[in-house]
Write an enzyme that holds these catalytic residues in place. Sequence first.
Site, mmCIF file in Angstrom:
data_model
loop_
_atom_site.group_PDB
_atom_site.id
_atom_site.type_symbol
_atom_site.label_atom_id
_atom_site.label_comp_id
_atom_site.label_asym_id
_atom_site.label_seq_id
_atom_site.Cartn_x
_atom_site.Cartn_y
_atom_site.Cartn_z
ATOM 1 N N HIS A 82 -22.095 -6.252 -75.162
ATOM 2 C CA HIS A 82 -21.355 -5.490 -74.160
ATOM 3 C C HIS A 82 -22.283 -5.101 -73.031
ATOM 4 O O HIS A 82 -23.394 -4.649 -73.252
ATOM 5 C CB HIS A 82 -20.741 -4.224 -74.771
ATOM 6 C CG HIS A 82 -20.027 -3.385 -73.749
ATOM 7 N ND1 HIS A 82 -18.761 -3.695 -73.319
ATOM 8 C CD2 HIS A 82 -20.419 -2.310 -73.046
ATOM 9 C CE1 HIS A 82 -18.399 -2.812 -72.395
ATOM 10 N NE2 HIS A 82 -19.380 -1.960 -72.202
ATOM 11 N N ASP A 161 -8.208 5.676 -76.728
ATOM 12 C CA ASP A 161 -9.201 5.578 -75.660
ATOM 13 C C ASP A 161 -8.532 5.352 -74.313
ATOM 14 O O ASP A 161 -8.939 5.925 -73.309
ATOM 15 C CB ASP A 161 -10.196 4.449 -75.960
ATOM 16 C CG ASP A 161 -11.137 4.227 -74.784
ATOM 17 O OD1 ASP A 161 -11.911 5.152 -74.477
ATOM 18 O OD2 ASP A 161 -11.068 3.162 -74.143
ATOM 19 N N ARG A 168 -9.537 11.507 -68.422
ATOM 20 C CA ARG A 168 -10.893 11.856 -67.968
ATOM 21 C C ARG A 168 -11.086 11.471 -66.508
ATOM 22 O O ARG A 168 -11.763 12.163 -65.751
ATOM 23 C CB ARG A 168 -11.929 11.142 -68.845
ATOM 24 C CG ARG A 168 -12.036 11.733 -70.244
ATOM 25 C CD ARG A 168 -12.777 10.789 -71.180
ATOM 26 N NE ARG A 168 -14.076 10.407 -70.652
ATOM 27 C CZ ARG A 168 -14.665 9.240 -70.875
ATOM 28 N NH1 ARG A 168 -14.087 8.330 -71.653
ATOM 29 N NH2 ARG A 168 -15.838 8.974 -70.362
ATOM 30 N N SER A 183 -16.178 5.852 -76.290
ATOM 31 C CA SER A 183 -15.170 4.991 -75.663
ATOM 32 C C SER A 183 -15.586 3.513 -75.758
ATOM 33 O O SER A 183 -14.819 2.660 -76.215
ATOM 34 C CB SER A 183 -15.016 5.413 -74.194
ATOM 35 O OG SER A 183 -14.314 4.463 -73.438
ATOM 36 N N LYS A 187 -14.068 0.370 -78.636
ATOM 37 C CA LYS A 187 -13.446 -0.898 -78.232
ATOM 38 C C LYS A 187 -14.140 -2.101 -78.888
ATOM 39 O O LYS A 187 -13.486 -3.055 -79.306
ATOM 40 C CB LYS A 187 -13.459 -1.023 -76.708
ATOM 41 C CG LYS A 187 -12.377 -0.133 -76.077
ATOM 42 C CD LYS A 187 -12.390 -0.164 -74.571
ATOM 43 C CE LYS A 187 -13.437 0.760 -74.017
ATOM 44 N NZ LYS A 187 -13.120 1.391 -72.733
HETATM 45 N N1 URA Z 1 -16.477 2.483 -69.645
HETATM 46 C C1 URA Z 1 -15.725 2.725 -70.743
HETATM 47 O O1 URA Z 1 -15.231 1.792 -71.363
HETATM 48 N N2 URA Z 1 -15.522 3.988 -71.120
HETATM 49 C C2 URA Z 1 -16.026 5.032 -70.471
HETATM 50 O O2 URA Z 1 -15.804 6.154 -70.880
HETATM 51 C C3 URA Z 1 -16.800 4.787 -69.325
HETATM 52 C C4 URA Z 1 -17.020 3.497 -68.944
#
Ligand code: URA
Length: 434
Positions: A82, A161, A168, A183, A187
């Site tokens: 990632h 999320d 947020r 977060s 994923k």
């Molecule tokens: N990218 C994400 O996937 N989540 C966040 O909280 C910030 C950046």
Amino acid sequence: MRIVDLIEKKRDGKELTKEEISFIIKGYTNGDIPDYQMSALTMAIFFKGMTKEERANLTMEMVHSGDTIDLSKIEGIKVDKHSTGGVGDTTTLVLGPLVAAVGVPVAKMSGRGLGHTGGTIDKLEAVPGFHVEIENEEFIKLVNQNKIAVIGQSGNLTPADKKLYALRDVTATVDSIPLIASSIMSKKIAAGADAIVLDVKTGAGAFMKDLDDARELAQAMVEIGNAVGRKTMAVISDMSQPLGYAIGNALEIKEAIDTLKGEGPEDLHELCLTLGSYMVFLAEKASSLEEARSMLEEVIQNGKALETLKVFLEAQGGDGSVVDDPSKMPQAKYKVELPAKEDGYVSEIVADSVGVAAMWLGAGRATKESEIDLAVGLMLNKKIGEAVKKGDSLVTIYSNQEDVEQVKAKLYESIKVSQQAVEAPPLVHDTVKE
Ligand code: URA
Ligand code: CA
């Protein structure tokens, strides 16, 4: 349990239990907890932080808020990579075939991009015929057979999320390390990763502009991964200037092809070998990072990495001959050079503003509905530290519209030339292994 008591508890800096975090995430996802209470809680987290246990529990609660992908029918350890995002970041396109060529299974679920260039899928669609609309079974068969396949995002992954991130975004609570870390990790874990390699970018073009923040985020994510049984390592890499030379979809595919041949830009090549070594090591295909690195160097030299790209493209309907003849991809009508206005040294290439220039050409999407032009983009001819003479081309602009004056003005604003010699920034700032 009452949410107001939990908000108060976090406001006073106390630790939430696993059961309390579960109550919060389940309640917020199903609508029992309203946005105003969740906003108060995220703001309390922003100021008071979260412990290691809280972060791990929050991550796993978000993983279980929706579907998870089962990759157990794929042989071997599934390592996902990632990146926290950058400009002209071609690493995914190189790393996939590169590590697959040494036997690491790459089962990639990918999306379309918003912003300066397309996402991995958009870029791959520059290869005529290539598509990601394949069934799950076919996807698994292809990974077992060729060690690499890419499928479009499907299913209802981490809905908690999605909802929380949107909240947020409008409550000034995105920039919280525990919330960002959980977060991102939720994923990756929901998408089936057994092990995770993180490329945390830092510098002007990155989400984490400051090196200390990037380090803290990397540390937080590595701790979460290791706490929940996913071996995780992070590299903190430079995004004060774009990576490689190409920014744009077909241009980046061409850059990936060059890199898989061993003829790519030095920084991209080096970062791919660094991240790739971690992936091979975590997949247990090598017993040390050094061994992993030499395996990767070997498949670049003997052509196996490039061959793996070709096989992968063809297995998903793509024209594999682009590997030998990249001009089969969409080509821009106009090529315009951006001449240096004076002698000196390139001292700055503000990555995100160069990204905006590429988006104006049509390489990226300004909104979800925008159409991407796969042919257009930018090729940097100079990077930070290089000497330039007045009139040398700093950038080649690939455009389908004749008038590129606005783009040129944006690029002049983004690329600074100084009279004093300037050192190139380091590519890898740090690594976090545990
Ligand atoms: N990218 C994400 O996937 N989540 C966040 O909280 C910030 C950046
Ligand atoms: Ca690039």
